[in-house]
Design an enzyme around this catalytic site. Sequence first.
Site, PDB file in Angstrom:
ATOM      1  N   ASN A 283      18.029  -6.622   2.862  1.00  0.00           N
ATOM      2  CA  ASN A 283      17.581  -7.367   4.024  1.00  0.00           C
ATOM      3  C   ASN A 283      16.738  -8.572   3.615  1.00  0.00           C
ATOM      4  OD1 ASN A 283      17.171  -7.751   6.884  1.00  0.00           O
ATOM      5  ND2 ASN A 283      17.477  -5.549   7.071  1.00  0.00           N
TER       6      ASN A 283
ATOM      7  N   HIS B 227       0.278  -9.023 -15.617  1.00  0.00           N
ATOM      8  CA  HIS B 227      -1.010  -9.200 -16.281  1.00  0.00           C
ATOM      9  C   HIS B 227      -1.425  -7.886 -16.914  1.00  0.00           C
ATOM     10  CE1 HIS B 227      -3.045  -6.861 -13.188  1.00  0.00           C
ATOM     11  NE2 HIS B 227      -2.303  -7.524 -12.318  1.00  0.00           N
TER      12      HIS B 227
ATOM     13  N   LYS C 134       9.346  15.531   2.505  1.00  0.00           N
ATOM     14  CA  LYS C 134      10.375  16.499   2.864  1.00  0.00           C
ATOM     15  C   LYS C 134      11.538  16.396   1.897  1.00  0.00           C
ATOM     16  CE  LYS C 134      13.285  17.676   6.813  1.00  0.00           C
ATOM     17  NZ  LYS C 134      13.678  17.339   8.177  1.00  0.00           N
TER      18      LYS C 134
END
Length: 191
Positions: free
Chosen positions: A68, A99, A162
Site C-alpha cells: 500500500n 547509526h 493469538k
Amino acid sequence: MPQDYRLIRDALEQGKYTMQGNWEKIGPLLINNGGGEILIGDVQFQGPLRLQVGKGGRIEIGDYTSINYGVEIHSKKRVVIGRYCLIGWNTTITDTDYHGVGYSPPKDMPTTVEEGAWVGCHSIILKGVTVGRGALVSSGSVVNKDVPPFTIVGGNPAKVLKEIEPFEGKHGQIYEYKWWDPSFVPKEKPA
C-alpha cells in the site's frame, strides 16, 4: 490505481536507479540506491512508496505481494518480502538503525517477511526480524523480535496475541495461495 510492475522492473533492469544519494521516481516508487540491488516480482503497488538501499544492500519483493501507499523499505544488508504478502499503508521495514550506539558502528541484520504474511498499517518491522509464514502483524505494531508462523502479534513491542490455524488446517484444504484470484474455489475436503 495499481501501477504496472513491468515498467518499474524494466527501469530497474536498465540501471536507471543507480544514482548515488539521490531519490529517483520510477512509477509509484521513490528509489534511493547507494549501490545495492532491488528485485521486484509481479507486485501490486497501491500508491507511492520509498525504497532505500545502501551499498551491498538488497531488497527482494516476491510475486503477488500487495504493498500500500506510504510504505518505506530500507536496506543496508537484506530485506526480503515473500510472495502473497499484504503490507498496509505507512509501514516501515528496515534491516538497519543507520547509526551505532556510543562508539559502536551500526549493526545491520537481515529482515524477512515470509510468504502469506499480513502487516497492518502504521507498523514498524525492525532489523533482524523474521515475520513467519501466514502471520498477521496488527496495525501500529513495533516488531523487534521474530514472529512465529500463523500467529497474530500486536503492540509496542509486539507480543503474540493469538495463534491462528494454518490455511491447510481444519477444512482440509491444501496450502495454496489464491487470494488474488477471484475465480479460486478451495479444494473439497478429502474423504
